[in-house]
Motif scaffolding. Structure first.
Motif, PDB file in Angstrom:
ATOM      1  N   CYS A 103     -56.414  11.480 -41.670  1.00 49.69           N
ATOM      2  CA  CYS A 103     -57.462  11.128 -40.713  1.00 49.69           C
ATOM      3  C   CYS A 103     -57.143  11.764 -39.369  1.00 49.69           C
ATOM      4  O   CYS A 103     -56.029  11.626 -38.864  1.00 49.69           O
ATOM      5  N   ILE A 104     -58.114  12.465 -38.805  1.00 45.19           N
ATOM      6  CA  ILE A 104     -57.910  13.087 -37.488  1.00 45.19           C
ATOM      7  C   ILE A 104     -58.785  12.425 -36.425  1.00 45.19           C
ATOM      8  O   ILE A 104     -58.940  12.952 -35.331  1.00 45.19           O
ATOM      9  N   CYS A 105     -59.337  11.272 -36.734  1.00 45.24           N
ATOM     10  CA  CYS A 105     -60.204  10.569 -35.786  1.00 45.24           C
ATOM     11  C   CYS A 105     -59.383  10.087 -34.595  1.00 45.24           C
ATOM     12  O   CYS A 105     -58.256   9.603 -34.756  1.00 45.24           O
ATOM     13  N   PRO A 106     -59.943  10.177 -33.391  1.00 42.40           N
ATOM     14  CA  PRO A 106     -59.207   9.703 -32.215  1.00 42.40           C
ATOM     15  C   PRO A 106     -58.982   8.190 -32.233  1.00 42.40           C
ATOM     16  O   PRO A 106     -57.963   7.704 -31.766  1.00 42.40           O
ATOM     17  N   ASN A 107     -59.930   7.442 -32.778  1.00 38.61           N
ATOM     18  CA  ASN A 107     -59.815   5.995 -32.878  1.00 38.61           C
ATOM     19  C   ASN A 107     -59.600   5.664 -34.357  1.00 38.61           C
ATOM     20  O   ASN A 107     -60.505   5.799 -35.168  1.00 38.61           O
ATOM     21  N   LYS A 108     -58.394   5.245 -34.711  1.00 39.81           N
ATOM     22  CA  LYS A 108     -58.047   5.008 -36.119  1.00 39.81           C
ATOM     23  C   LYS A 108     -58.719   3.773 -36.706  1.00 39.81           C
ATOM     24  O   LYS A 108     -58.727   3.582 -37.907  1.00 39.81           O
TER      25      LYS A 108
END
Length: 142
Positions: A103-108
């Protein structure tokens, strides 16, 4: 080229060897076109494989399958894996599921719509979890 882990320099070298014009600097447009074509071909091929397996079984949809999983890295520490379902009668792939823990999302906690993460847990359980997500492989009457 990025699909096989190579960058722009490799594309330039490949085009030079093949006597082709240099590749465009923006790959995204062409990668998306190729991805869509590959997806459509894959879906058509697997649908045909299911049809052949059903025909081989005299029209019965209760077909024998073999399920196998593979990972990007050894020792069950991979963030990516793939599970394939193959017809035992025709030896053709009838379904594929790609699983990723990356996952590369800023908000996990709140993932983006295009987040590729679709698996949480121990990498060694990717295959088993996929089987549980598709109970039709275990019980075709459901």
């Amino acid at each position: 080229m990025r699909c096989i882990g190579k960058g722009a320099e490799s594309a330039v070298m490949f085009c030079g060897i093949m006597n082709l014009p240099p590749p465009p600097t923006k790959f995204t447009k062409f990668n998306n076109i190729l991805l869509q074509a590959a997806r459509e071909t894959c879906e058509e091929s697997m649908a045909e494989a299911v049809h052949e397996a059903v025909e081989e079984n005299d029209g019965g949809r209760d077909i024998a399958v073999a399920v196998d999983g593979s990972w990007q890295k050894r020792d069950f520490s991979s963030k990516n894996g793939v599970v394939t379902v193959t017809s035992v009668d025709t030896d053709k792939v009838i379904d594929v599921e790609i699983l990723s823990k990356h996952c590369i999302c800023p908000n996990k906690i709140k993932h983006l719509q295009n987040c590729k993460r679709n698996f949480v847990g121990y990498s060694g359980k990717m295959e088993v979890t996929d089987m549980c997500m598709h109970p039709e492989y275990l019980n075709p009457t459901s």
